[in-house]
Design a protein around this motif. Sequence first.
Motif, PDB file in Angstrom:
ATOM      1  N   ASN A  18      62.630  63.594  58.477  1.00 59.84           N
ATOM      2  CA  ASN A  18      62.096  62.587  59.537  1.00 59.84           C
ATOM      3  C   ASN A  18      60.841  62.031  59.276  1.00 59.84           C
ATOM      4  O   ASN A  18      60.531  61.047  59.626  1.00 59.84           O
ATOM      5  CB  ASN A  18      62.463  62.883  61.056  1.00 59.84           C
ATOM      6  CG  ASN A  18      63.872  62.513  61.303  1.00 59.84           C
ATOM      7  OD1 ASN A  18      64.257  61.623  61.683  1.00 59.84           O
ATOM      8  ND2 ASN A  18      64.848  63.721  61.220  1.00 59.84           N
ATOM      9  N   ILE A  19      59.806  62.965  59.106  1.00 60.94           N
ATOM     10  CA  ILE A  19      58.501  62.500  58.462  1.00 60.94           C
ATOM     11  C   ILE A  19      58.454  61.545  57.565  1.00 60.94           C
ATOM     12  O   ILE A  19      58.029  60.510  57.396  1.00 60.94           O
ATOM     13  CB  ILE A  19      57.648  63.573  58.368  1.00 60.94           C
ATOM     14  CG1 ILE A  19      57.546  64.412  59.890  1.00 60.94           C
ATOM     15  CG2 ILE A  19      56.291  63.394  58.092  1.00 60.94           C
ATOM     16  CD1 ILE A  19      56.815  65.998  59.710  1.00 60.94           C
ATOM     17  N   PHE A  20      59.340  62.052  56.412  1.00 56.39           N
ATOM     18  CA  PHE A  20      59.278  61.206  55.248  1.00 56.39           C
ATOM     19  C   PHE A  20      59.946  59.712  55.613  1.00 56.39           C
ATOM     20  O   PHE A  20      59.707  58.802  55.254  1.00 56.39           O
ATOM     21  CB  PHE A  20      60.276  61.857  54.230  1.00 56.39           C
ATOM     22  CG  PHE A  20      59.287  62.729  53.412  1.00 56.39           C
ATOM     23  CD1 PHE A  20      58.614  62.209  52.227  1.00 56.39           C
ATOM     24  CD2 PHE A  20      59.678  64.277  53.360  1.00 56.39           C
ATOM     25  CE1 PHE A  20      57.859  63.123  51.444  1.00 56.39           C
ATOM     26  CE2 PHE A  20      58.781  65.157  52.577  1.00 56.39           C
ATOM     27  CZ  PHE A  20      58.154  64.500  51.905  1.00 56.39           C
ATOM     28  N   MET A  21      61.032  59.915  56.252  1.00 54.37           N
ATOM     29  CA  MET A  21      61.719  58.428  56.515  1.00 54.37           C
ATOM     30  C   MET A  21      60.934  57.525  57.465  1.00 54.37           C
ATOM     31  O   MET A  21      60.857  56.512  57.403  1.00 54.37           O
ATOM     32  CB  MET A  21      63.241  58.858  57.178  1.00 54.37           C
ATOM     33  CG  MET A  21      64.197  57.617  57.176  1.00 54.37           C
ATOM     34  SD  MET A  21      64.137  57.247  55.549  1.00 54.37           S
ATOM     35  CE  MET A  21      65.716  56.657  55.215  1.00 54.37           C
ATOM     36  N   THR A  22      60.248  58.170  58.436  1.00 54.99           N
ATOM     37  CA  THR A  22      59.373  57.481  59.090  1.00 54.99           C
ATOM     38  C   THR A  22      58.294  56.615  58.409  1.00 54.99           C
ATOM     39  O   THR A  22      58.065  55.431  58.711  1.00 54.99           O
ATOM     40  CB  THR A  22      58.730  58.241  60.428  1.00 54.99           C
ATOM     41  OG1 THR A  22      59.696  58.658  61.074  1.00 54.99           O
ATOM     42  CG2 THR A  22      57.863  57.538  61.322  1.00 54.99           C
ATOM     43  N   PHE A  23      57.754  57.479  57.330  1.00 59.85           N
ATOM     44  CA  PHE A  23      56.767  56.852  56.719  1.00 59.85           C
ATOM     45  C   PHE A  23      57.521  55.735  55.585  1.00 59.85           C
ATOM     46  O   PHE A  23      56.920  54.608  55.401  1.00 59.85           O
ATOM     47  CB  PHE A  23      56.061  57.966  55.953  1.00 59.85           C
ATOM     48  CG  PHE A  23      54.693  58.113  56.541  1.00 59.85           C
ATOM     49  CD1 PHE A  23      53.674  57.654  56.080  1.00 59.85           C
ATOM     50  CD2 PHE A  23      54.928  59.363  57.156  1.00 59.85           C
ATOM     51  CE1 PHE A  23      52.681  58.104  57.052  1.00 59.85           C
ATOM     52  CE2 PHE A  23      53.943  59.983  57.832  1.00 59.85           C
ATOM     53  CZ  PHE A  23      52.465  59.238  57.769  1.00 59.85           C
ATOM     54  N   ALA A  24      58.669  55.830  55.163  1.00 57.34           N
ATOM     55  CA  ALA A  24      59.419  54.977  54.409  1.00 57.34           C
ATOM     56  C   ALA A  24      59.794  53.692  54.936  1.00 57.34           C
ATOM     57  O   ALA A  24      59.435  52.585  54.606  1.00 57.34           O
ATOM     58  CB  ALA A  24      60.708  55.766  54.117  1.00 57.34           C
ATOM     59  N   TRP A  25      60.099  53.710  56.600  1.00 54.35           N
ATOM     60  CA  TRP A  25      60.597  52.899  57.367  1.00 54.35           C
ATOM     61  C   TRP A  25      59.232  51.986  57.922  1.00 54.35           C
ATOM     62  O   TRP A  25      59.517  50.620  58.045  1.00 54.35           O
ATOM     63  CB  TRP A  25      61.408  52.996  58.438  1.00 54.35           C
ATOM     64  CG  TRP A  25      62.825  53.185  57.899  1.00 54.35           C
ATOM     65  CD1 TRP A  25      63.367  53.370  56.875  1.00 54.35           C
ATOM     66  CD2 TRP A  25      63.934  53.788  58.847  1.00 54.35           C
ATOM     67  NE1 TRP A  25      64.971  53.890  56.632  1.00 54.35           N
ATOM     68  CE2 TRP A  25      65.112  53.723  57.802  1.00 54.35           C
ATOM     69  CE3 TRP A  25      64.128  53.909  60.223  1.00 54.35           C
ATOM     70  CZ2 TRP A  25      66.601  54.255  58.311  1.00 54.35           C
ATOM     71  CZ3 TRP A  25      65.373  54.344  60.645  1.00 54.35           C
ATOM     72  CH2 TRP A  25      66.395  54.261  59.611  1.00 54.35           C
ATOM     73  N   TYR A  26      58.395  52.740  58.308  1.00 52.84           N
ATOM     74  CA  TYR A  26      57.325  51.964  59.148  1.00 52.84           C
ATOM     75  C   TYR A  26      55.914  51.942  58.603  1.00 52.84           C
ATOM     76  O   TYR A  26      54.941  51.498  59.146  1.00 52.84           O
ATOM     77  CB  TYR A  26      57.208  52.779  60.575  1.00 52.84           C
ATOM     78  CG  TYR A  26      58.661  52.569  60.988  1.00 52.84           C
ATOM     79  CD1 TYR A  26      59.096  51.338  61.584  1.00 52.84           C
ATOM     80  CD2 TYR A  26      59.408  53.607  61.235  1.00 52.84           C
ATOM     81  CE1 TYR A  26      60.132  51.059  62.381  1.00 52.84           C
ATOM     82  CE2 TYR A  26      60.678  53.345  62.043  1.00 52.84           C
ATOM     83  CZ  TYR A  26      60.872  52.162  62.498  1.00 52.84           C
ATOM     84  OH  TYR A  26      62.114  52.189  63.092  1.00 52.84           O
ATOM     85  N   PHE A  49      62.977  61.493  48.940  1.00 53.06           N
ATOM     86  CA  PHE A  49      62.439  62.599  49.201  1.00 53.06           C
ATOM     87  C   PHE A  49      63.380  63.060  50.692  1.00 53.06           C
ATOM     88  O   PHE A  49      63.718  64.048  51.071  1.00 53.06           O
ATOM     89  CB  PHE A  49      61.222  62.812  49.185  1.00 53.06           C
ATOM     90  CG  PHE A  49      60.541  62.929  47.900  1.00 53.06           C
ATOM     91  CD1 PHE A  49      60.804  64.065  47.203  1.00 53.06           C
ATOM     92  CD2 PHE A  49      59.893  61.840  47.435  1.00 53.06           C
ATOM     93  CE1 PHE A  49      60.310  63.870  45.684  1.00 53.06           C
ATOM     94  CE2 PHE A  49      59.293  61.733  46.390  1.00 53.06           C
ATOM     95  CZ  PHE A  49      59.539  62.741  45.385  1.00 53.06           C
ATOM     96  N   GLU A  50      63.407  62.044  51.657  1.00 54.99           N
ATOM     97  CA  GLU A  50      63.970  62.355  52.869  1.00 54.99           C
ATOM     98  C   GLU A  50      65.413  62.766  52.611  1.00 54.99           C
ATOM     99  O   GLU A  50      65.928  63.789  53.411  1.00 54.99           O
ATOM    100  CB  GLU A  50      63.849  61.050  53.702  1.00 54.99           C
ATOM    101  CG  GLU A  50      64.559  61.088  55.203  1.00 54.99           C
ATOM    102  CD  GLU A  50      65.939  60.673  55.207  1.00 54.99           C
ATOM    103  OE1 GLU A  50      66.577  61.317  56.026  1.00 54.99           O
ATOM    104  OE2 GLU A  50      66.690  60.308  54.331  1.00 54.99           O
ATOM    105  N   TYR A  51      66.294  62.140  51.684  1.00 56.68           N
ATOM    106  CA  TYR A  51      67.598  62.547  51.369  1.00 56.68           C
ATOM    107  C   TYR A  51      67.771  63.861  50.879  1.00 56.68           C
ATOM    108  O   TYR A  51      68.690  64.600  51.214  1.00 56.68           O
ATOM    109  CB  TYR A  51      68.279  61.523  50.530  1.00 56.68           C
ATOM    110  CG  TYR A  51      68.870  60.289  51.327  1.00 56.68           C
ATOM    111  CD1 TYR A  51      68.029  59.168  51.725  1.00 56.68           C
ATOM    112  CD2 TYR A  51      70.299  60.230  51.556  1.00 56.68           C
ATOM    113  CE1 TYR A  51      68.621  58.209  52.416  1.00 56.68           C
ATOM    114  CE2 TYR A  51      70.899  59.098  52.192  1.00 56.68           C
ATOM    115  CZ  TYR A  51      70.033  58.060  52.532  1.00 56.68           C
ATOM    116  OH  TYR A  51      70.327  56.970  53.332  1.00 56.68           O
ATOM    117  N   CYS A  52      66.658  64.247  49.937  1.00 58.17           N
ATOM    118  CA  CYS A  52      66.637  65.434  49.428  1.00 58.17           C
ATOM    119  C   CYS A  52      66.635  66.870  50.644  1.00 58.17           C
ATOM    120  O   CYS A  52      66.909  67.661  50.180  1.00 58.17           O
ATOM    121  CB  CYS A  52      65.656  65.728  48.362  1.00 58.17           C
ATOM    122  SG  CYS A  52      65.773  64.787  46.838  1.00 58.17           S
ATOM    123  N   LEU A  53      66.038  66.361  51.619  1.00 53.93           N
ATOM    124  CA  LEU A  53      65.987  67.149  52.655  1.00 53.93           C
ATOM    125  C   LEU A  53      67.067  67.002  53.903  1.00 53.93           C
ATOM    126  O   LEU A  53      67.524  68.112  54.312  1.00 53.93           O
ATOM    127  CB  LEU A  53      64.504  67.217  53.468  1.00 53.93           C
ATOM    128  CG  LEU A  53      63.374  67.398  52.527  1.00 53.93           C
ATOM    129  CD1 LEU A  53      62.141  66.904  53.069  1.00 53.93           C
ATOM    130  CD2 LEU A  53      63.351  69.001  52.406  1.00 53.93           C
TER     131      LEU A  53
END
Length: 117
Positions: A18-26, A49-53
């Motif tokens: 979620n940390i990765f995805m938050t940076f990806a989205w916002y 990397f978010e998907y890899c986790l």
Amino acid sequence: MPGLSNALTPVLLLLVSNIFMTFAWYGHLKYKTTALWIVVLVSWGIAFFEYCLAVPANRIGHEYYSTAQLKTIQEVITLVVFAGFSVFFLKEPLTINHVLGFGLIIGGAYFIFHGPL
């Protein structure tokens, strides 16, 4: 992750994903002068990397949690990560309305984990 319980491993993996995805989205909102096509490509790279986790988190977690419980864990983590990201990275205030709204969502999570009334 050796040494971690089956219940904790997916939670930690979902937290990091979620940390990765938050940076990806916002994360790109802090760089509004960067061309949109560049931030899309960078966001896709981060999301990989978010998907890899997230995928292993759900695969491992499904041995311990129901699908609804996994999704609920992910949503609660998303709210916590997003709130911190908004305040510390984007420098946006967290208002009482945000806290109350997030609290209601987290309150709903209670019912996912505590069977029928």
